[in-house]
Design a protein around this motif. Sequence first.
Motif, PDB file in Angstrom:
ATOM      1  N   ILE A 124      47.057  38.898  48.892  1.00 57.44           N
ATOM      2  CA  ILE A 124      46.761  37.923  47.848  1.00 57.44           C
ATOM      3  C   ILE A 124      47.551  36.660  48.118  1.00 57.44           C
ATOM      4  O   ILE A 124      48.575  36.673  48.809  1.00 57.44           O
ATOM      5  N   THR A 125      47.071  35.584  47.539  1.00 59.96           N
ATOM      6  CA  THR A 125      47.745  34.303  47.708  1.00 59.96           C
ATOM      7  C   THR A 125      48.942  34.230  46.762  1.00 59.96           C
ATOM      8  O   THR A 125      49.081  35.032  45.826  1.00 59.96           O
ATOM      9  N   SER A 126      49.802  33.253  46.995  1.00 60.82           N
ATOM     10  CA  SER A 126      50.978  33.079  46.141  1.00 60.82           C
ATOM     11  C   SER A 126      50.572  32.742  44.707  1.00 60.82           C
ATOM     12  O   SER A 126      51.227  33.166  43.748  1.00 60.82           O
ATOM     13  N   GLU A 127      49.499  31.980  44.551  1.00 66.05           N
ATOM     14  CA  GLU A 127      49.035  31.631  43.215  1.00 66.05           C
ATOM     15  C   GLU A 127      48.536  32.877  42.474  1.00 66.05           C
ATOM     16  O   GLU A 127      48.790  33.059  41.277  1.00 66.05           O
ATOM     17  N   GLU A 128      47.802  33.734  43.207  1.00 66.05           N
ATOM     18  CA  GLU A 128      47.330  34.973  42.597  1.00 66.05           C
ATOM     19  C   GLU A 128      48.500  35.866  42.205  1.00 66.05           C
ATOM     20  O   GLU A 128      48.483  36.521  41.159  1.00 66.05           O
ATOM     21  N   TYR A 129      49.534  35.896  43.041  1.00 67.66           N
ATOM     22  CA  TYR A 129      50.717  36.704  42.744  1.00 67.66           C
ATOM     23  C   TYR A 129      51.426  36.202  41.492  1.00 67.66           C
ATOM     24  O   TYR A 129      51.833  36.986  40.630  1.00 67.66           O
ATOM     25  N   LYS A 130      51.564  34.875  41.360  1.00 69.19           N
ATOM     26  CA  LYS A 130      52.193  34.294  40.174  1.00 69.19           C
ATOM     27  C   LYS A 130      51.395  34.625  38.918  1.00 69.19           C
ATOM     28  O   LYS A 130      51.964  34.938  37.861  1.00 69.19           O
ATOM     29  N   GLU A 131      50.075  34.567  39.036  1.00 68.99           N
ATOM     30  CA  GLU A 131      49.224  34.868  37.891  1.00 68.99           C
ATOM     31  C   GLU A 131      49.356  36.338  37.483  1.00 68.99           C
ATOM     32  O   GLU A 131      49.423  36.667  36.294  1.00 68.99           O
ATOM     33  N   MET A 132      49.422  37.209  38.488  1.00 67.74           N
ATOM     34  CA  MET A 132      49.583  38.634  38.201  1.00 67.74           C
ATOM     35  C   MET A 132      50.919  38.904  37.508  1.00 67.74           C
ATOM     36  O   MET A 132      50.991  39.700  36.577  1.00 67.74           O
ATOM     37  N   ARG A 133      51.997  38.241  37.959  1.00 64.87           N
ATOM     38  CA  ARG A 133      53.304  38.418  37.328  1.00 64.87           C
ATOM     39  C   ARG A 133      53.279  37.909  35.887  1.00 64.87           C
ATOM     40  O   ARG A 133      53.859  38.530  34.990  1.00 64.87           O
TER      41      ARG A 133
END
Length: 260
Positions: free
Chosen positions: A56-65
């Motif tokens: 996943i992209t960093s943006e997707e990771y931030k959204e998941m967190r």
Amino acid sequence: MGGIWKQTKRSYSKSIVTVVVIILCIIFFRILFIPFFTTIQKPLVIFSSWLNGRFITSEEYKEMRAQRDSLAARLVEDDKLKRDNDELRAILVFSNRSQRRIQTAAVIARSGSSARDVLLIDRGSDDGLTVGDPVVVGDGYFIGKISSVAAQTSTIKPLTDEQSATAGSILNTTRTIGIIKGDRSGLLKLELIPQDEQIDEFDLVVTSGLETSVPSGLLIGLIRRVETTSTDAFQSALIEPFVDLRRTTIVGVLISEGQL
């Protein structure tokens, strides 16, 4: 001339044989190995697709967190609301049974040590609270008394405070009475019990009703150990309180009759 022709013929025959062998090898290879590679290709393709989906992209990771943190906060809030509602319902049941006016309040701060405990609640004199009013949780579990009052807040001195003192009674055959004080161990201590009184482990302790502001029969705890010597005029007993103040968030204050 004939020798050259024979040699050319032999070379040509060898070439044909070589070509035939190569063709047969190719056919054999396709028949034997192609199905094998086709078989292992499918799971490899699936595994490759799975790996691509796992990255996943960093943006997707931030959204998941952010979604995880939001869900965790919501779960904590839902759990607190459920516990508060359960405590409020229990206090309401006790209020209806005791026919006493009870002002519910939320614990907004707490501080202290093993010797001094203090609970601050969000109700005060504007709500009819006065010093000495008894405080309960749940279905009539006594935890202490109001020790100071401001307009919109009040301080509770719990039973566990070493400077607290409450008249208590043991529900045994003689209804033994004594004075309940806080103890450094986190337990309570029932003192000034006559030596001839029979006290047993797990006897139930309640308020005695000898204090004008505290009604009788409010639940306090269970006797866990009796302490006595033949030379003492009185014996004492350690009480394990029913309520863990660290988990207390909602309380009920029994309003004095003069404040009704």
